[in-house]
Design a protein around this motif. Sequence first.
Motif, PDB file in Angstrom:
ATOM      1  N   ASN A  45       4.766  11.246  13.587  1.00 46.23           N
ATOM      2  CA  ASN A  45       5.079  10.717  12.203  1.00 46.23           C
ATOM      3  C   ASN A  45       4.529   9.527  11.755  1.00 46.23           C
ATOM      4  O   ASN A  45       4.312   9.336  10.460  1.00 46.23           O
ATOM      5  CB  ASN A  45       7.025  10.368  12.479  1.00 46.23           C
ATOM      6  N   LEU A  46       3.841   8.804  12.897  1.00 45.47           N
ATOM      7  CA  LEU A  46       3.259   7.421  12.583  1.00 45.47           C
ATOM      8  C   LEU A  46       1.889   7.937  11.958  1.00 45.47           C
ATOM      9  O   LEU A  46       1.270   7.381  10.947  1.00 45.47           O
ATOM     10  CB  LEU A  46       2.929   6.650  13.883  1.00 45.47           C
ATOM     11  N   TRP A  47       1.227   9.375  12.179  1.00 48.27           N
ATOM     12  CA  TRP A  47      -0.070   9.849  11.814  1.00 48.27           C
ATOM     13  C   TRP A  47       0.336   9.867  10.407  1.00 48.27           C
ATOM     14  O   TRP A  47      -0.498   9.828   9.362  1.00 48.27           O
ATOM     15  CB  TRP A  47      -0.361  11.278  12.518  1.00 48.27           C
ATOM     16  N   ASP A  48       1.540  10.610  10.026  1.00 48.20           N
ATOM     17  CA  ASP A  48       1.844  11.038   8.706  1.00 48.20           C
ATOM     18  C   ASP A  48       1.953   9.510   7.756  1.00 48.20           C
ATOM     19  O   ASP A  48       1.609   9.720   6.743  1.00 48.20           O
ATOM     20  CB  ASP A  48       3.190  11.699   8.478  1.00 48.20           C
ATOM     21  N   LEU A  49       2.526   8.645   8.178  1.00 48.37           N
ATOM     22  CA  LEU A  49       2.448   7.368   7.496  1.00 48.37           C
ATOM     23  C   LEU A  49       1.044   6.950   7.238  1.00 48.37           C
ATOM     24  O   LEU A  49       0.898   6.354   6.035  1.00 48.37           O
ATOM     25  CB  LEU A  49       3.369   6.444   8.317  1.00 48.37           C
ATOM     26  N   ILE A  50       0.448   6.894   8.245  1.00 48.78           N
ATOM     27  CA  ILE A  50      -1.235   6.471   8.051  1.00 48.78           C
ATOM     28  C   ILE A  50      -2.094   7.254   6.889  1.00 48.78           C
ATOM     29  O   ILE A  50      -2.461   6.672   6.123  1.00 48.78           O
ATOM     30  CB  ILE A  50      -1.661   6.574   9.396  1.00 48.78           C
ATOM     31  N   ARG A  51      -1.503   8.727   7.008  1.00 49.22           N
ATOM     32  CA  ARG A  51      -2.477   9.292   6.077  1.00 49.22           C
ATOM     33  C   ARG A  51      -1.830   9.066   4.653  1.00 49.22           C
ATOM     34  O   ARG A  51      -2.307   9.047   3.753  1.00 49.22           O
ATOM     35  CB  ARG A  51      -1.938  10.839   6.439  1.00 49.22           C
ATOM     36  N   GLU A  52      -0.307   8.841   4.478  1.00 48.59           N
ATOM     37  CA  GLU A  52       0.037   8.445   3.459  1.00 48.59           C
ATOM     38  C   GLU A  52      -0.351   7.188   2.612  1.00 48.59           C
ATOM     39  O   GLU A  52      -0.566   6.913   1.578  1.00 48.59           O
ATOM     40  CB  GLU A  52       1.889   8.449   3.356  1.00 48.59           C
ATOM     41  N   ILE A  53      -0.556   6.131   3.456  1.00 55.02           N
ATOM     42  CA  ILE A  53      -1.245   4.867   3.274  1.00 55.02           C
ATOM     43  C   ILE A  53      -2.605   5.175   2.641  1.00 55.02           C
ATOM     44  O   ILE A  53      -3.144   4.671   1.574  1.00 55.02           O
ATOM     45  CB  ILE A  53      -1.204   3.994   4.408  1.00 55.02           C
ATOM     46  N   ARG A  54      -3.304   6.006   3.213  1.00 57.46           N
ATOM     47  CA  ARG A  54      -4.773   6.239   2.717  1.00 57.46           C
ATOM     48  C   ARG A  54      -4.674   6.884   1.389  1.00 57.46           C
ATOM     49  O   ARG A  54      -5.377   7.000   0.569  1.00 57.46           O
ATOM     50  CB  ARG A  54      -5.493   7.318   3.950  1.00 57.46           C
TER      51      ARG A  54
END
Length: 254
Positions: free
Chosen positions: A170-179
């Motif tokens: 889920n944190l990976w998804d958040l990091i991608r969303e920030i990018r």
Amino acid sequence: MDKKTIISVRNLVKNYNGFQAVKNISFDVYEGEIFGLLGPNGAGKSTTLEIIETLRDKTSGEVIVNGYDLDKMPGEIKKIIGVQLQTSGFYPGLNLVELIRMFSGLYNRTVNPMELLKKVNLEDKAKSKSKELSGGQRQRFSIATTLINNPKIVFLDEPTTGLDPQARRNLWDLIREIRDNGTTVIITTHYMDEAEQLCDRIAIMDEGKIIKLDSPDHMIDELVESGFERPKQVKAANLEDVFIHLTGRVIREA
């Protein structure tokens, strides 16, 4: 289309009492990418990032961040970057909304705390104190604090260490969303699968030098072409995939 360089490092050196922690390294980070800086402990990656973040003085070399020269305009660099805070640094007596208001005051910004908490899926924890959060929730809140000043660049230092597989994905998804929202992300991690999944490009450091810089795919293809074979046959999924498939990716953090 040419990629815009947002961070340019040239001939960077950092000495400590005769020990050279960073040895004349040069690299660029492109706008809108997730850039990984990897290496074993003591490789020099933390020192390198702390110099770019204006937190540590360099011995020599040139660092340009979004057109600002580190030597001449460190204050301008500070305005456009977000640096992940260690969760232990949060005041234990304040809830998440109060913490965001405090940090936004430090940036001289007006921020809607609930909007920011919604971005990291923590709006239901608005009145909770940081010590009442699970590990994954604390890390998501820590990342939220990097977004308070609407930065062009975010630095994340081992953001998923100690998290369970669901919280990590889920944190990976958040990091991608920030990018995907236009922010450049610089990340350090000791998890190679994480770097492979997230990073557009990776610089691998060892003993103060960058020994390889490329995309994960190119690095892997080059190794395979050299004749390298894993001792164990690689399967189409791994045990973490099994775990996620069986338990789901829904965040369950009591």
